[in-house]
Design an enzyme around this catalytic site. Structure first.
Site, PDB file in Angstrom:
ATOM      1  N   HIS A  17       0.880  -1.175   0.000  1.00 23.24           N
ATOM      2  CA  HIS A  17       0.000   0.000   0.000  1.00 23.24           C
ATOM      3  C   HIS A  17       0.910   1.216   0.000  1.00 23.24           C
ATOM      4  CE1 HIS A  17       0.945   0.572   4.252  1.00 23.24           C
ATOM      5  NE2 HIS A  17       0.992  -0.745   4.261  1.00 23.24           N
ATOM      6  N   GLY A  18       0.357   2.390   0.184  1.00 23.93           N
ATOM      7  CA  GLY A  18       1.144   3.625   0.117  1.00 23.93           C
ATOM      8  C   GLY A  18       2.347   3.655   1.045  1.00 23.93           C
TER       9      GLY A  18
END
Length: 169
Positions: A17-18
């Site tokens: 994810h980020g």
């Protein structure tokens, strides 16, 4: 057989994810291994996660057993960041011989039956059994940094002591 160049192993239910990109860049990793049986079989999840990664970073989606069987075949130039979804996945890797001195426990979601220990980590009996075995049998050192900088609330939580003090209740 030489040890693989594992820069870090992170337990995060979200996997890639980020924040994961921050870890990759900070570690200088050029290969990410997502070690999880479910994700290894899901082309949809793999496609979504790959879309978050720059093309310069290799991404592999392996089952736990594939990770154990392939990790020692990694080339020395591969700087590896391993992501696992659960404490049980991390334990299976250690039991299978994957070198693990440290485990970043970054995110275990809260849900019914879990005890919240930081803003990002909630554990149940199964999590604690796996973490306790990682600590006691494999001498794994835990940290709870959410990002590589580690200045978030809860990043200084002493998960080692929490696991050491756990009596199995």
């Amino acid at each position: 057989m030489t040890n693989p160049n594992i820069a870090a192993i992170r337990l995060d239910e979200r996997l890639i994810h980020g924040q994961g990109r921050l870890w990759i860049s900070n570690l200088g990793a050029n290969l990410v291994i997502v070690a999880n049986d479910e994700v290894a079989k899901s082309s949809i999840q793999q496609t979504l996660m790959k879309s978050l990664m720059p093309s310069s970073i290799g991404v592999r989606f392996f089952t736990i057993d594939e990770t154990i069987n392939k990790i020692f075949k990694a080339a020395p130039r591969q700087i590896i960041f391993i992501l696992v979804k659960t404490a049980e996945d991390a334990l299976k890797l250690a039991e299978g011989g994957v070198p693990m001195k440290k485990l970043n426990v970054g995110n275990i979601h809260f849900k019914e039956g879990k005890t919240k220990v930081t803003n990002y980590i909630s554990v149940d009996k199964n999590d604690m059994k796996a973490l306790k075995k990682l600590r006691d049998k494999y001498h794994v050192d835990f940290n709870t940094r959410v990002t590589p900088i580690g200045n978030e609330v809860g990043s200084d939580f002493n998960l080692n002591k929490y696991v050491d003090d756990w009596k199995g209740e």
